[in-house]
Write a protein that holds these residues in place. Structure first.
Motif, mmCIF file in Angstrom:
data_model
loop_
_atom_site.group_PDB
_atom_site.id
_atom_site.type_symbol
_atom_site.label_atom_id
_atom_site.label_comp_id
_atom_site.label_asym_id
_atom_site.label_seq_id
_atom_site.Cartn_x
_atom_site.Cartn_y
_atom_site.Cartn_z
ATOM 1 N N VAL A 32 -14.588 37.531 50.838
ATOM 2 C CA VAL A 32 -14.445 38.672 49.924
ATOM 3 C C VAL A 32 -15.169 38.363 48.615
ATOM 4 O O VAL A 32 -15.886 39.206 48.079
ATOM 5 C CB VAL A 32 -12.960 39.011 49.682
ATOM 6 N N GLY A 47 -18.806 38.904 48.825
ATOM 7 C CA GLY A 47 -19.229 40.255 49.172
ATOM 8 C C GLY A 47 -19.547 40.425 50.642
ATOM 9 O O GLY A 47 -19.976 41.495 51.067
ATOM 10 N N VAL A 88 -17.478 40.642 53.051
ATOM 11 C CA VAL A 88 -16.535 41.654 53.524
ATOM 12 C C VAL A 88 -15.888 42.304 52.305
ATOM 13 O O VAL A 88 -15.811 41.699 51.229
ATOM 14 C CB VAL A 88 -15.443 41.073 54.469
ATOM 15 N N ASP A 89 -15.444 43.535 52.480
ATOM 16 C CA ASP A 89 -14.822 44.261 51.371
ATOM 17 C C ASP A 89 -13.352 43.919 51.178
ATOM 18 O O ASP A 89 -12.832 43.987 50.063
ATOM 19 C CB ASP A 89 -14.929 45.778 51.598
ATOM 20 N N LEU A 90 -12.697 43.568 52.278
ATOM 21 C CA LEU A 90 -11.253 43.371 52.252
ATOM 22 C C LEU A 90 -10.892 42.435 53.391
ATOM 23 O O LEU A 90 -11.529 42.457 54.441
ATOM 24 C CB LEU A 90 -10.595 44.740 52.455
ATOM 25 N N PHE A 110 -9.059 41.767 48.048
ATOM 26 C CA PHE A 110 -10.178 42.692 47.888
ATOM 27 C C PHE A 110 -10.710 42.584 46.462
ATOM 28 O O PHE A 110 -10.047 42.051 45.576
ATOM 29 C CB PHE A 110 -9.783 44.138 48.228
ATOM 30 N N ARG A 111 -11.920 43.080 46.272
ATOM 31 C CA ARG A 111 -12.538 43.036 44.943
ATOM 32 C C ARG A 111 -11.860 44.074 44.048
ATOM 33 O O ARG A 111 -11.594 45.187 44.470
ATOM 34 C CB ARG A 111 -14.031 43.300 45.043
ATOM 35 N N ALA A 135 -13.343 47.439 43.833
ATOM 36 C CA ALA A 135 -13.166 48.350 44.971
ATOM 37 C C ALA A 135 -11.758 48.922 45.035
ATOM 38 O O ALA A 135 -11.442 49.704 45.931
ATOM 39 C CB ALA A 135 -13.471 47.610 46.268
ATOM 40 N N ARG A 164 -11.640 52.636 45.484
ATOM 41 C CA ARG A 164 -12.412 53.259 46.568
ATOM 42 C C ARG A 164 -11.460 53.834 47.593
ATOM 43 O O ARG A 164 -10.516 53.163 48.030
ATOM 44 C CB ARG A 164 -13.326 52.222 47.236
ATOM 45 N N VAL A 205 -10.672 51.662 50.689
ATOM 46 C CA VAL A 205 -9.875 50.475 50.378
ATOM 47 C C VAL A 205 -8.433 50.886 50.080
ATOM 48 O O VAL A 205 -7.482 50.278 50.587
ATOM 49 C CB VAL A 205 -10.493 49.678 49.201
#
Length: 176
Positions: free
Chosen positions: A10, A13, A15-17, A147-148, A151, A154, A157
């Motif tokens: 994560v 970057g 993967v998003d989550l 997660f970031r 995000a 989003r 997410v």
């Protein structure tokens, strides 16, 4: 992906989550750019060969002294967390086998090869015949979603985190 690698995936970057495991004794890294949200907390018990501890329903960590252990590598978060918890109680686990696969570990316990730590979710991995003995001290892990922070708003997410929270609240604590 190895559970110890999800945080870095994560962070980079890739993967998003990701779902991960966090241990109070050996927490995953924290970065202000990432959010680590606890979904579920579960407590460890011992998986022991049938009848090997008599009719005990619970034991202290000190009472495990001298048992032969099946644990993951000391380099993994899980392996370090278990060893740290037991060492704090004055017990050095005598590791007979280092195994990273939980289902294989449970099969070895069932075969009488040694003992290991186990949670209710781990017990769901395969039907097994062994005794589960509660640890009197609290040794736990947390199932987390990482997660970031960027995000966090989003829609995809938000939706996935909401689903993961709902699943954690309604079903993770029950044995199948």
């Amino acid at each position: 992906m190895d559970v110890d690698e999800v945080y870095d995936a994560v962070a980079s970057g890739a993967v998003d989550l990701a779902l991960g495991l966090d241990y109070p004794d050996v927490p995953i890294p924290r970065d202000p750019a990432l959010r680590v949200m606890q979904l579920h907390r579960e407590r460890f018990s011992l998986a022991v060969p049938t009848g090997s501890m008599g009719r005990r329903e619970s034991v202290t960590m000190a009472q495990t002294r001298g048992l032969g252990w099946i644990l993951p590598s000391a380099e993994s978060y899980y392996g370090r967390a278990v060893r740290t918890a037991f060492r704090r109680a004055g017990v050095e686990p005598e590791v007979l086998h280092e195994v990273t696969d939980t289902a294989a570990t449970l099969a070895l316990v069932e075969a009488g090869v040694g003992v290991s730590t186990v949670t209710d979710l781990m017990l769901r991995l395969r039907p097994s015949r062994f005794d589960v003995v509660r640890l009197r001290e609290t040794v736990e892990r947390h199932i987390v979603v990482v997660f970031r922070c960027a995000a966090e708003r989003r829609p995809t997410v938000v939706a996935l985190v909401d689903v993961l929270r709902a699943v954690a609240q309604t079903g993770l604590g029950r044995r199948a």
